[in-house]
Design a protein around this motif. Structure first.
Motif, PDB file in Angstrom:
ATOM      1  N   HIS A 179      -1.438 -11.893   1.666  1.00  0.00           N
ATOM      2  CA  HIS A 179      -0.313 -11.291   0.948  1.00  0.00           C
ATOM      3  C   HIS A 179      -0.771 -10.149   0.056  1.00  0.00           C
ATOM      4  O   HIS A 179      -0.039  -9.175  -0.158  1.00  0.00           O
ATOM      5  CB  HIS A 179       0.462 -12.347   0.144  1.00  0.00           C
ATOM      6  N   ARG A 180      -1.998 -10.228  -0.456  1.00  0.00           N
ATOM      7  CA  ARG A 180      -2.533  -9.132  -1.268  1.00  0.00           C
ATOM      8  C   ARG A 180      -2.854  -7.924  -0.392  1.00  0.00           C
ATOM      9  O   ARG A 180      -2.616  -6.776  -0.793  1.00  0.00           O
ATOM     10  CB  ARG A 180      -3.785  -9.602  -2.005  1.00  0.00           C
ATOM     11  N   ARG A 181      -3.373  -8.156   0.800  1.00  0.00           N
ATOM     12  CA  ARG A 181      -3.655  -7.051   1.714  1.00  0.00           C
ATOM     13  C   ARG A 181      -2.379  -6.303   2.069  1.00  0.00           C
ATOM     14  O   ARG A 181      -2.344  -5.067   2.093  1.00  0.00           O
ATOM     15  CB  ARG A 181      -4.336  -7.564   2.985  1.00  0.00           C
ATOM     16  N   VAL A 182      -1.319  -7.062   2.326  1.00  0.00           N
ATOM     17  CA  VAL A 182      -0.050  -6.441   2.677  1.00  0.00           C
ATOM     18  C   VAL A 182       0.512  -5.684   1.476  1.00  0.00           C
ATOM     19  O   VAL A 182       1.040  -4.569   1.609  1.00  0.00           O
ATOM     20  CB  VAL A 182       0.963  -7.495   3.171  1.00  0.00           C
ATOM     21  N   ARG A 234       4.270 -11.517  10.513  1.00  0.00           N
ATOM     22  CA  ARG A 234       4.885 -11.670   9.197  1.00  0.00           C
ATOM     23  C   ARG A 234       4.498 -10.529   8.255  1.00  0.00           C
ATOM     24  O   ARG A 234       5.321 -10.069   7.449  1.00  0.00           O
ATOM     25  CB  ARG A 234       4.495 -13.022   8.602  1.00  0.00           C
ATOM     26  N   ALA A 235       3.260 -10.067   8.359  1.00  0.00           N
ATOM     27  CA  ALA A 235       2.820  -8.953   7.522  1.00  0.00           C
ATOM     28  C   ALA A 235       3.593  -7.683   7.859  1.00  0.00           C
ATOM     29  O   ALA A 235       4.062  -6.956   6.976  1.00  0.00           O
ATOM     30  CB  ALA A 235       1.326  -8.725   7.698  1.00  0.00           C
ATOM     31  N   GLU A 236       3.742  -7.392   9.135  1.00  0.00           N
ATOM     32  CA  GLU A 236       4.459  -6.192   9.557  1.00  0.00           C
ATOM     33  C   GLU A 236       5.941  -6.279   9.194  1.00  0.00           C
ATOM     34  O   GLU A 236       6.538  -5.295   8.756  1.00  0.00           O
ATOM     35  CB  GLU A 236       4.282  -5.988  11.058  1.00  0.00           C
ATOM     36  N   ASN A 237       6.523  -7.462   9.352  1.00  0.00           N
ATOM     37  CA  ASN A 237       7.930  -7.642   8.974  1.00  0.00           C
ATOM     38  C   ASN A 237       8.142  -7.440   7.475  1.00  0.00           C
ATOM     39  O   ASN A 237       9.098  -6.786   7.042  1.00  0.00           O
ATOM     40  CB  ASN A 237       8.421  -9.029   9.378  1.00  0.00           C
ATOM     41  N   GLY A 238       7.267  -8.022   6.667  1.00  0.00           N
ATOM     42  CA  GLY A 238       7.392  -7.885   5.219  1.00  0.00           C
ATOM     43  C   GLY A 238       7.198  -6.447   4.766  1.00  0.00           C
ATOM     44  O   GLY A 238       7.913  -5.950   3.891  1.00  0.00           O
ATOM     45  N   LEU A 239       6.224  -5.773   5.369  1.00  0.00           N
ATOM     46  CA  LEU A 239       5.959  -4.380   5.024  1.00  0.00           C
ATOM     47  C   LEU A 239       7.159  -3.501   5.377  1.00  0.00           C
ATOM     48  O   LEU A 239       7.605  -2.670   4.572  1.00  0.00           O
ATOM     49  CB  LEU A 239       4.712  -3.902   5.765  1.00  0.00           C
ATOM     50  N   HIS A 240       7.681  -3.693   6.574  1.00  0.00           N
ATOM     51  CA  HIS A 240       8.834  -2.920   7.026  1.00  0.00           C
ATOM     52  C   HIS A 240      10.026  -3.120   6.092  1.00  0.00           C
ATOM     53  O   HIS A 240      10.675  -2.150   5.671  1.00  0.00           O
ATOM     54  CB  HIS A 240       9.203  -3.337   8.448  1.00  0.00           C
ATOM     55  N   ALA A 241      10.327  -4.358   5.758  1.00  0.00           N
ATOM     56  CA  ALA A 241      11.479  -4.654   4.909  1.00  0.00           C
ATOM     57  C   ALA A 241      11.336  -3.998   3.540  1.00  0.00           C
ATOM     58  O   ALA A 241      12.276  -3.376   3.034  1.00  0.00           O
ATOM     59  CB  ALA A 241      11.644  -6.166   4.765  1.00  0.00           C
ATOM     60  N   ALA A 242      10.165  -4.124   2.938  1.00  0.00           N
ATOM     61  CA  ALA A 242       9.971  -3.590   1.592  1.00  0.00           C
ATOM     62  C   ALA A 242      10.005  -2.067   1.577  1.00  0.00           C
ATOM     63  O   ALA A 242      10.600  -1.451   0.673  1.00  0.00           O
ATOM     64  CB  ALA A 242       8.649  -4.090   1.021  1.00  0.00           C
ATOM     65  N   LEU A 258      11.192  -1.118  -9.509  1.00  0.00           N
ATOM     66  CA  LEU A 258      10.764  -2.411  -8.988  1.00  0.00           C
ATOM     67  C   LEU A 258       9.352  -2.254  -8.446  1.00  0.00           C
ATOM     68  O   LEU A 258       8.987  -1.188  -7.950  1.00  0.00           O
ATOM     69  CB  LEU A 258      11.719  -2.835  -7.870  1.00  0.00           C
ATOM     70  N   ASP A 259       8.562  -3.292  -8.553  1.00  0.00           N
ATOM     71  CA  ASP A 259       7.225  -3.268  -7.958  1.00  0.00           C
ATOM     72  C   ASP A 259       7.360  -3.656  -6.493  1.00  0.00           C
ATOM     73  O   ASP A 259       7.432  -4.839  -6.154  1.00  0.00           O
ATOM     74  CB  ASP A 259       6.292  -4.232  -8.693  1.00  0.00           C
ATOM     75  N   TYR A 260       7.381  -2.665  -5.633  1.00  0.00           N
ATOM     76  CA  TYR A 260       7.581  -2.930  -4.215  1.00  0.00           C
ATOM     77  C   TYR A 260       6.334  -3.468  -3.531  1.00  0.00           C
ATOM     78  O   TYR A 260       6.441  -4.082  -2.462  1.00  0.00           O
ATOM     79  CB  TYR A 260       8.101  -1.675  -3.509  1.00  0.00           C
ATOM     80  N   ALA A 261       5.172  -3.251  -4.116  1.00  0.00           N
ATOM     81  CA  ALA A 261       3.974  -3.881  -3.567  1.00  0.00           C
ATOM     82  C   ALA A 261       4.042  -5.390  -3.791  1.00  0.00           C
ATOM     83  O   ALA A 261       3.783  -6.181  -2.883  1.00  0.00           O
ATOM     84  CB  ALA A 261       2.718  -3.299  -4.228  1.00  0.00           C
ATOM     85  N   LEU A 262       4.419  -5.773  -4.994  1.00  0.00           N
ATOM     86  CA  LEU A 262       4.596  -7.185  -5.307  1.00  0.00           C
ATOM     87  C   LEU A 262       5.652  -7.804  -4.402  1.00  0.00           C
ATOM     88  O   LEU A 262       5.471  -8.904  -3.856  1.00  0.00           O
ATOM     89  CB  LEU A 262       4.994  -7.328  -6.776  1.00  0.00           C
ATOM     90  N   LEU A 263       6.760  -7.098  -4.209  1.00  0.00           N
ATOM     91  CA  LEU A 263       7.825  -7.605  -3.352  1.00  0.00           C
ATOM     92  C   LEU A 263       7.345  -7.752  -1.912  1.00  0.00           C
ATOM     93  O   LEU A 263       7.699  -8.723  -1.232  1.00  0.00           O
ATOM     94  CB  LEU A 263       9.036  -6.675  -3.407  1.00  0.00           C
ATOM     95  N   THR A 264       6.536  -6.816  -1.432  1.00  0.00           N
ATOM     96  CA  THR A 264       6.020  -6.903  -0.063  1.00  0.00           C
ATOM     97  C   THR A 264       5.228  -8.180   0.141  1.00  0.00           C
ATOM     98  O   THR A 264       5.406  -8.891   1.139  1.00  0.00           O
ATOM     99  CB  THR A 264       5.133  -5.689   0.261  1.00  0.00           C
ATOM    100  N   GLY A 265       4.341  -8.481  -0.796  1.00  0.00           N
ATOM    101  CA  GLY A 265       3.566  -9.709  -0.692  1.00  0.00           C
ATOM    102  C   GLY A 265       4.459 -10.939  -0.703  1.00  0.00           C
ATOM    103  O   GLY A 265       4.202 -11.913   0.021  1.00  0.00           O
ATOM    104  N   GLN A 266       5.515 -10.908  -1.505  1.00  0.00           N
ATOM    105  CA  GLN A 266       6.421 -12.046  -1.566  1.00  0.00           C
ATOM    106  C   GLN A 266       7.227 -12.183  -0.283  1.00  0.00           C
ATOM    107  O   GLN A 266       7.496 -13.298   0.177  1.00  0.00           O
ATOM    108  CB  GLN A 266       7.335 -11.893  -2.777  1.00  0.00           C
ATOM    109  N   LEU A 267       7.607 -11.056   0.321  1.00  0.00           N
ATOM    110  CA  LEU A 267       8.344 -11.127   1.588  1.00  0.00           C
ATOM    111  C   LEU A 267       7.453 -11.660   2.703  1.00  0.00           C
ATOM    112  O   LEU A 267       7.939 -12.326   3.622  1.00  0.00           O
ATOM    113  CB  LEU A 267       8.892  -9.745   1.954  1.00  0.00           C
ATOM    114  N   TYR A 268       6.166 -11.382   2.625  1.00  0.00           N
ATOM    115  CA  TYR A 268       5.227 -11.975   3.592  1.00  0.00           C
ATOM    116  C   TYR A 268       5.191 -13.493   3.404  1.00  0.00           C
ATOM    117  O   TYR A 268       5.325 -14.259   4.366  1.00  0.00           O
ATOM    118  CB  TYR A 268       3.830 -11.390   3.407  1.00  0.00           C
TER     119      TYR A 268
END
Length: 225
Positions: free
Chosen positions: A16-19, A88-96, A174-184
């Motif tokens: 999640h940190r990498r994403v 899941r990583a690609e999906n979370g990244l795309h969404a964020a 909003l911290d979108y990096a933080l959100l990306t990790g959470q969406l993952y």
């Protein structure tokens, strides 16, 4: 005789940190150029917005825009990701990224801002800033609750978009990096419950701070809620 000590192996970097770091790298570059009104960044954001509410891979126009190569390579301190992790990583990244593009549209200030202890940037904290200092806006709170109970990532993204529209209206970043990790994390079993707890904690811990805090630069806490 002195025996040379063997250096400890590097601590593995959580997926999640990498994403999250990859999202920060993408957004940091685009955001800087967008705020300078560079045509390439303006065009990139327009392309990203067209991918909102869709799964990663469903919008071929974004394949060359969102570079996911770092997820497919194992740098020092990392390991190759499994297929479920990659999906899941690609999906979370795309969404964020698509949510950020919508948030940043036509705004002259950064809508992605990294979380700090003094200036919380999590989703719950951002939603709390939409409300009166000494009260709760129940319809807004219910939007956050409704997002947390989404049955799948596409639905979650659409519900988050409704919240982002309110944040965009009030220029709340909003911290979108933080959100990306959470969406993952949200996409794994027990993930939704864990992410909801983080959003709830962030919501209740948020306190409005005086404007003088805008110039402070405390240490970041990337894993905060």
């Amino acid at each position: 005789m002195t025996t040379a000590s063997t250096p400890a192996p590097p601590t593995p970097v959580p997926v999640h940190r990498r994403v999250a770091d990859l999202a920060a790298a993408h957004i940091g570059s685009w955001q800087e150029c967008y705020l300078k009104d560079r045509s390439s960044a303006v065009a990139a954001l327009a392309r990203l917005r067209r991918g909102a509410g869709r799964e990663a891979g469903e919008t071929p126009d974004l394949w060359s825009l969102i570079d996911t190569d770092p997820l497919h390579t194992a740098a020092e301190g990392t390991r190759p990701l499994s297929e479920p992790e990659l999906v899941r990583a690609e999906n979370g990244l795309h969404a964020a990224l698509t949510l950020w593009a919508f948030h940043q549209q036509s705004r002259g200030v950064p809508m992605h801002r990294r979380h700090t202890r003094e200036r919380p940037g999590g989703l719950g904290a951002a939603v709390r800033q939409l409300m009166p200092i000494d009260g709760i806006d129940e319809p807004v709170r219910k939007r956050l609750v409704r997002a947390g109970t989404a049955p799948d990532l596409v639905t979650l993204t659409l519900r988050l978009r409704d919240i982002v529209a309110l944040l965009r209206r009030d220029d709340i970043p909003l911290d979108y990096a933080l959100l990306t990790g959470q969406l993952y994390l949200w996409q794994w079993p027990d993930g939704p419950a864990a992410v909801r707890r983080r959003w709830g904690r962030s919501f209740h811990e948020q306190r409005r701070r005086p404007a003088t805090d805008e110039n402070t630069t405390p240490d970041t806490d990337k894993d905060a809620s």
